[in-house]
Design a protein around this motif. Structure first.
Motif, PDB file in Angstrom:
ATOM      1  N   ASP A  87     -18.960 -13.898 -32.678  1.00  0.00           N
ATOM      2  CA  ASP A  87     -19.587 -13.761 -34.000  1.00  0.00           C
ATOM      3  C   ASP A  87     -19.777 -12.286 -34.354  1.00  0.00           C
ATOM      4  O   ASP A  87     -19.484 -11.853 -35.478  1.00  0.00           O
ATOM      5  N   SER A  90     -16.495 -10.475 -34.967  1.00  0.00           N
ATOM      6  CA  SER A  90     -15.758 -10.899 -36.162  1.00  0.00           C
ATOM      7  C   SER A  90     -15.938  -9.930 -37.323  1.00  0.00           C
ATOM      8  O   SER A  90     -15.098  -9.864 -38.223  1.00  0.00           O
ATOM      9  N   SER A  97     -12.296 -10.732 -31.636  1.00  0.00           N
ATOM     10  CA  SER A  97     -13.131 -11.875 -31.987  1.00  0.00           C
ATOM     11  C   SER A  97     -12.339 -13.167 -31.865  1.00  0.00           C
ATOM     12  O   SER A  97     -12.810 -14.157 -31.293  1.00  0.00           O
ATOM     13  N   TYR A 101     -13.053 -16.261 -29.382  1.00  0.00           N
ATOM     14  CA  TYR A 101     -13.252 -17.618 -29.913  1.00  0.00           C
ATOM     15  C   TYR A 101     -12.301 -18.610 -29.232  1.00  0.00           C
ATOM     16  O   TYR A 101     -12.696 -19.729 -28.906  1.00  0.00           O
ATOM     17  N   ASP A 119     -18.222 -25.275 -33.668  1.00  0.00           N
ATOM     18  CA  ASP A 119     -18.557 -23.885 -34.000  1.00  0.00           C
ATOM     19  C   ASP A 119     -17.321 -22.988 -33.909  1.00  0.00           C
ATOM     20  O   ASP A 119     -17.107 -22.108 -34.756  1.00  0.00           O
ATOM     21  N   CYS A 120     -16.519 -23.213 -32.855  1.00  0.00           N
ATOM     22  CA  CYS A 120     -15.291 -22.413 -32.683  1.00  0.00           C
ATOM     23  C   CYS A 120     -14.312 -22.681 -33.821  1.00  0.00           C
ATOM     24  O   CYS A 120     -13.748 -21.740 -34.400  1.00  0.00           O
ATOM     25  N   LYS A 122     -14.915 -23.756 -36.818  1.00  0.00           N
ATOM     26  CA  LYS A 122     -15.439 -23.211 -38.072  1.00  0.00           C
ATOM     27  C   LYS A 122     -15.253 -21.691 -38.118  1.00  0.00           C
ATOM     28  O   LYS A 122     -14.782 -21.136 -39.121  1.00  0.00           O
ATOM     29  N   ALA A 123     -15.609 -21.006 -37.030  1.00  0.00           N
ATOM     30  CA  ALA A 123     -15.532 -19.540 -36.991  1.00  0.00           C
ATOM     31  C   ALA A 123     -14.079 -19.066 -37.060  1.00  0.00           C
ATOM     32  O   ALA A 123     -13.761 -18.104 -37.782  1.00  0.00           O
TER      33      ALA A 123
END
Length: 454
Positions: A87, A90, A97, A101, A119-120, A122-123
């Motif tokens: 995060d 990024s 980043s 991830y 979460d991964c 989405k990021a």
């Protein structure tokens, strides 16, 4: 001019007013923590606390969290540290980043942590959005929504809807409004500065008054949470809003505020976007020196964030992940094929066992039927014998009954004869006496002894 001074004073008050009592407390706790697990946990919390105010510190503590968790094989805290590190990176180093991830995604898959997987996804999707890969962004957000729904993570799904709504603001406003309304069902989004400026951008074309209210709300929430990242992003979009409204001075002030927040955080994307906005504004005002100044800031930030070398690194990371996914898919397909083969063999074996069972059972039934037939024949034979014996017995019984009847009749006849014989004997005896008396009388008559005869 007076308005410009007031806005600058407000901005300085905001940035100088930032405090970190929570961070100081966490540092004290870290100094006295005794267990590896507690130190790792505090390190992760420190990284998260620094995310909105100091990315360098956030990255530093996140790396420490990863190293500490790995040293004593704590995969749960290692995964969370990786997500926190990715995060923070990024906003500074997209290639690193993305790599972190992808590592976190592999660990989440290994741990079967559906929330972390979402979460991964989405990021990574948001990173693709920053890079202009809209299709990949949509694919990853859809994956995130699927895994969040699998574990009924309603709030996280709403967060995805908010991001999708934010993306659609510029191109598909009806879709943007639909997704932002879906996201509004979760109270967390209603307190999010990002969600507020998504609405502000959506309303900026048709309802400027509403847009100002949402921008004000976003900046207030950013201030309340000491969130420099949100402050930088909101001010950039506020500047663009003022530019559309023809309020150039206000647009410049907002973009400067966004740039100051981004520089304090070392938020390269915020530095790049706000300096690009200032470059455009000063260029329109024919203020070449200021335009070149901010263009230089923008170019430095862009080179740091998206240099050709880093673009290559990003492409390599994407290709490596695609190869990994393809390998996993091939392994999954191979596993599925093996499972199908083993399932077919197992089904065949089960069917064979059933066939053997039914065959043996049929043989047993046949033997049982044959035995039953023999027993039935024997029973029939015995039954015939018994019937014959029964008939003989009945005949014998009838004969016995007849004999008993004859015997009883004989006894009765003998009894009757005996009863008749007694008086008959008496009569006979009396007759014999009479005969004797008559003989004596005749003898006396012959003698002439009539007295004796009388």
């Amino acid at each position: 001019m007076k308005k410009l001074i007031l806005v600058i004073l407000f901005s300085l008050t905001y940035f100088l007013g930032l405090s970190q009592p929570g961070i100081d407390s966490l540092k004290k706790l870290l100094a006295v923590a005794k267990t590896d697990s507690s130190r790792t946990r505090i390190t992760i919390d420190l990284s998260k606390a620094f995310f909105s105010i100091n990315l360098d510190s956030a990255i530093y503590y996140a790396r420490q969290g990863v190293e500490r968790a790995r040293s004593f094989h704590d995969s749960g805290n290692e995964l969370e540290s990786q997500l926190t590190l990715a995060d923070a990176l990024s906003e500074r180093d997209i290639p690193q980043s993305m790599q972190v991830y992808y590592q976190a995604l592999q660990l989440a898959e290994k741990n079967n942590d559906r929330i972390a997987m979402g979460d991964c996804y989405k990021a990574i999707g948001l990173l693709h959005l920053y890079l202009g890969n809209g299709d990949l962004y949509a694919d990853y957000l859809q994956k995130a929504i699927i895994v969040y729904n699998e574990v009924n993570a309603v709030s996280l799904v709403a967060g995805c809807y908010a991001e999708i709504g934010g993306v659609y603001v510029e191109s598909k406003q009806d879709s943007a409004r639909y997704y932002l309304n879906l996201a509004a069902k979760d109270s967390f989004n209603q307190r999010s500065p990002y969600y507020a400026y998504y609405w502000a951008r959506l309303e900026s074309n048709d309802n400027p008054q509403k847009a100002r209210a949402f921008f004000k709300q976003s900046l207030q929430l950013s201030n309340d949470h000491a969130n420099l990242r949100a402050q930088s992003l909101a001010n950039r979009w506020l500047s663009m809003f003022y530019q559309k409204q023809g309020q150039t001075d206000s647009a410049i002030i907002a973009a400067r505020n966004g740039l100051v927040a981004a520089q304090q955080l070392n938020f390269l994307r915020g530095i790049m976007n706000n300096s690009a906005q200032l470059t455009s504004l000063y260029k329109n005002l024919n203020q070449t020196d200021s335009a070149y100044k901010y263009m230089g800031i923008m170019i430095v930030a862009k080179d740091s964030l998206l240099s050709p070398e880093k673009i290559n690194q990003i492409q390599n990371a994407i290709i490596t992940e695609q190869q990994r996914v393809q390998k996993l898919q091939l392994e999954k397909k191979s596993l599925q094929d093996r499972i199908k083969l083993y399932a077919s063999l197992a089904i065949g074996l089960v069917l064979l066992l059933f066939a053997l069972f039914f065959y043996r059972n049929q043989r047993r039934i046949q033997r049982s039927n044959k035995l039953l037939q023999v027993q039935s024949e024997e029973i029939s034979k015995k039954r015939a014998e018994l019937q014959q014996s029964f008939d003989t017995l009945k005949t014998t019984q009838a004969q016995l009954i007849q004999s008993e009847k004859m015997a009883s009749l004989g006894e009765l006849t003998a009894g009757i004869a005996h009863e008749i014989q007694n008086p008959l004997n008496f009569v006979n005896n009396f007759s014999e006496v009479n005969i004797e008396l008559l003989a004596e009388m005749n003898e006396e008559i012959g003698k002439g002894n009539f007295t004796e005869v009388i």
